[in-house]
Design an enzyme around this catalytic site. Structure first.
Site, PDB file in Angstrom:
ATOM      1  CG  HIS A 146      12.544 -28.636  45.285  1.00 24.49           C
ATOM      2  ND1 HIS A 146      13.263 -27.681  44.598  1.00 24.49           N
ATOM      3  CD2 HIS A 146      13.258 -28.906  46.402  1.00 24.49           C
ATOM      4  CE1 HIS A 146      14.372 -27.393  45.266  1.00 24.49           C
ATOM      5  NE2 HIS A 146      14.389 -28.120  46.373  1.00 24.49           N
TER       6      HIS A 146
ATOM      7  CG  ASP B  73      17.659 -27.193  46.067  1.00 21.27           C
ATOM      8  OD1 ASP B  73      17.093 -26.687  47.044  1.00 21.27           O
ATOM      9  OD2 ASP B  73      17.544 -28.402  45.765  1.00 21.27           O
TER      10      ASP B  73
ATOM     11  CD  GLU C 119      18.030 -29.411  52.033  1.00 23.20           C
ATOM     12  OE1 GLU C 119      17.476 -28.694  51.168  1.00 23.20           O
ATOM     13  OE2 GLU C 119      17.871 -30.645  52.096  1.00 23.20           O
TER      14      GLU C 119
ATOM     15  CG  HIS D 112      15.399 -25.907  50.468  1.00 24.08           C
ATOM     16  ND1 HIS D 112      15.031 -27.128  49.935  1.00 24.08           N
ATOM     17  CD2 HIS D 112      14.241 -25.304  50.848  1.00 24.08           C
ATOM     18  CE1 HIS D 112      13.716 -27.253  49.996  1.00 24.08           C
ATOM     19  NE2 HIS D 112      13.213 -26.154  50.545  1.00 24.08           N
TER      20      HIS D 112
END
Length: 264
Positions: A149, A156, A238, A241
């Site tokens: 990130h 996200d 995830e 993500h």
């Protein structure tokens, strides 16, 4: 003689005071600024819903996170354009993207690391990591000292049916429910049911976990296929993500705060 010494001492004191008053104050180091390749997502696509979790206490730390000055999504321009492309495809399906987090400054990641090292702080365990011991968060890969990130091309996010009804705010101290429970039991979210909540530290959050079936799996595939078509790659651990590729800054981790001022 005594009067002369007194006058001399007074003059010295006045001279020192004058120097202290006129001397420039030590200035704090200026905050780093974002490179021109970064933009506010809202300036590129104002239709994408933004629910920036880390500026609120409703996250796995239980407190607002360092570096989040405003509830806004900042990303690289390339990633923002790709999000706009994805959004157009979702809008045609009666859906909208909703971002939980975008660019994340290194100071926020450092905040996560400090929190993870404090094994006494378990205030949000019942929701975000009920089946994982906190001393396992590093070893199991849920917390790391570096995050994609911070490079600016990772987001996200989820998808929300239109019209997008607001999600009620979290009330600190309210009873917590496991992030992997039935949708009706989890903290309310206006998104499609993905089988777990956002930031659920559990293997059920793995995008293709075989235990996620039926409509929950179909919803994850809606998000996955729409994002892949726009040039994003999912992190398999995830479901929320995604990283736009090629990344604008594949090897650089930024630390400017999240605010409009960082973009000027």
């Amino acid at each position: 003689m005594r009067r002369t010494k007194t006058r001399g001492l007074a003059a010295a004191v006045m001279s020192l005071l004058t120097c202290l008053l006129v001397a420039p104050a030590a200035s704090a180091d200026p905050e780093p600024k974002a490179p021109p390749e970064f933009v506010a997502l809202r300036d590129v696509d104002p239709t994408i819903v933004q629910e920036i979790r880390y500026i609120t206490p409703h996250n796995f730390t239980g407190a607002p996170v360092d570096g989040y000055r405003q509830p806004m999504c900042i990303v690289t321009r390339d990633a923002a354009r790709a999000l706009h492309k994805a959004q157009l495809s979702f809008l045609r399906q009666g859906l909208t993207l909703k971002v939980y987090d975008c660019y994340r400054p290194q100071r926020a990641v450092d905040n996560f690391v400090r929190w993870a090292e404090d094994l006494s702080d378990l205030r949000m365990k019942a929701e975000f990591y009920p089946r994982v011991e906190k001393d396992r968060l590093f070893a199991d890969g849920y917390i790391a000292a570096k995050s994609g990130h911070s490079r600016g091309s990772t987001v996200d996010l989820t998808v929300v049916p239109l019209p997008a009804l607001p999600t009620r705010p979290y009330r600190p101290g309210e009873p917590l429910k496991p992030c992997y429970g039935p949708k009706a039991d989890r903290f309310p979210d206006n998104s499609l049911d993905m089988g777990t909540g956002f930031d659920c530290f559990d293997t059920l959050a793995h995008t293709l976990d075989p235990r996620i079936q039926g409509q929950q799996r179909a919803n994850r595939m809606i998000l996955l296929h729409g994002m892949e078509a726009a040039g994003f790659k999912n992190l398999p651990e995830e479901w929320w993500h995604y990283t736009y590729q090629p990344e604008t800054f594949p090897d650089t981790y930024f630390n400017f705060p999240i605010s409009r001022r960082s973009l000027t």
